[in-house]
Design a protein around this motif. Structure first.
Motif, mmCIF file in Angstrom:
data_model
loop_
_atom_site.group_PDB
_atom_site.id
_atom_site.type_symbol
_atom_site.label_atom_id
_atom_site.label_comp_id
_atom_site.label_asym_id
_atom_site.label_seq_id
_atom_site.Cartn_x
_atom_site.Cartn_y
_atom_site.Cartn_z
ATOM 1 N N LEU A 215 -66.544 16.679 -15.172
ATOM 2 C CA LEU A 215 -65.548 16.663 -14.106
ATOM 3 C C LEU A 215 -65.544 18.010 -13.400
ATOM 4 O O LEU A 215 -65.572 19.057 -14.054
ATOM 5 N N PHE A 216 -65.505 17.979 -12.071
ATOM 6 C CA PHE A 216 -65.576 19.192 -11.260
ATOM 7 C C PHE A 216 -64.384 19.257 -10.320
ATOM 8 O O PHE A 216 -64.338 18.539 -9.321
ATOM 9 N N HIS A 217 -63.433 20.115 -10.606
ATOM 10 C CA HIS A 217 -62.293 20.278 -9.704
ATOM 11 C C HIS A 217 -62.813 20.854 -8.390
ATOM 12 O O HIS A 217 -63.532 21.850 -8.394
ATOM 13 N N ASP A 218 -62.428 20.240 -7.257
ATOM 14 C CA ASP A 218 -62.987 20.677 -5.972
ATOM 15 C C ASP A 218 -61.965 20.804 -4.849
ATOM 16 O O ASP A 218 -62.335 20.815 -3.687
ATOM 17 N N SER A 219 -60.678 20.920 -5.183
ATOM 18 C CA SER A 219 -59.676 20.935 -4.128
ATOM 19 C C SER A 219 -58.730 22.123 -4.249
ATOM 20 O O SER A 219 -58.317 22.490 -5.349
ATOM 21 N N SER A 220 -58.364 22.676 -3.107
ATOM 22 C CA SER A 220 -57.340 23.720 -3.084
ATOM 23 C C SER A 220 -55.960 23.109 -2.851
ATOM 24 O O SER A 220 -54.950 23.800 -2.927
ATOM 25 N N TYR A 221 -55.923 21.809 -2.603
ATOM 26 C CA TYR A 221 -54.661 21.147 -2.252
ATOM 27 C C TYR A 221 -54.210 20.114 -3.291
ATOM 28 O O TYR A 221 -53.038 19.918 -3.502
ATOM 29 N N PHE A 222 -55.172 19.438 -3.946
ATOM 30 C CA PHE A 222 -54.846 18.353 -4.867
ATOM 31 C C PHE A 222 -55.145 18.734 -6.312
ATOM 32 O O PHE A 222 -55.983 19.589 -6.586
#
Length: 134
Positions: free
Chosen positions: A104-111
Motif C-alpha cells: 500500500l502506498f499513501h499518495d495524498s496530501s488531502y485524504f
C-alpha cells in the motif's frame, strides 16, 4: 530515499487468514481477516513470487479485465505471515503465505490512505500527507 521501519507491533495479525474481500466495484478495496480488517483508499499492488499480478491502476484503467474479484481469487483463505510498516509516508506491506505481498502506498496530501484495525482495539491509519496514527 531510505525508509525506516516503524515500531508498531503487528503480532496480533500474524497467522490470521483472509475471510472476505470487498468485490463491490464502486467501493474501496477492503478485506476482513479472522478478527481484523483492512480498508485501502490509496494505490496498491499485489505481487506473487516477485511479479505484480494486479494493481490499483489495473482495476481503474482495465476494469473489464481486472477487479477486486481478482484480488479475492488470490487472497481468500491466505494467512498473514508478516506486516511491515514504514515511517514517513507510511507505506504498508502485508506478506501472505505463498510469497504473496500486498503493498500500500499513501499518495495524498488531502485524504487518508488506509486503515488497519483489529477486534483487540488496534487501530492504525494514515493521515493526509502520509503520517500515521495509532
Amino acid at each position: 530515499m531510505y525508509k525506516k521501519l516503524s515500531n508498531v507491533d503487528f503480532k496480533y495479525f500474524i497467522g490470521q487468514k483472509v475471510t472476505e474481500v470487498n468485490t463491490e466495484k464502486n467501493l474501496p478495496l477492503g478485506m476482513t481477516f479472522d478478527t481484523a480488517g483492512l480498508i485501502i483508499e490509496c494505490p496498491w499492488r499485489l505481487q506473487v513470487s516477485n511479479e505484480v499480478v494486479i494493481g490499483y491502476s489495473d482495476c481503474i484503467q482495465a476494469s473489464d479485465r481486472y477487479s477486486h474479484k481478482s484480488v479475492e481469487n488470490i487472497l481468500l483463505g491466505k494467512r498473514i505471515m508478516n506486516i511491515l510498516h514504514f515511517e514517513g509516508i507510511s507505506d504498508l506491506v502485508v506478506e501472505f503465505e505463498g510469497s504473496i505481498y500486498l503493498e500500500l502506498f499513501h499518495d495524498s496530501s488531502y485524504f487518508e490512505g488506509w486503515q488497519l484495525s483489529g477486534e483487540n482495539g488496534f487501530y492504525l491509519f494514515t493521515l493526509p500527507g502520509g503520517t500515521y496514527s495509532v
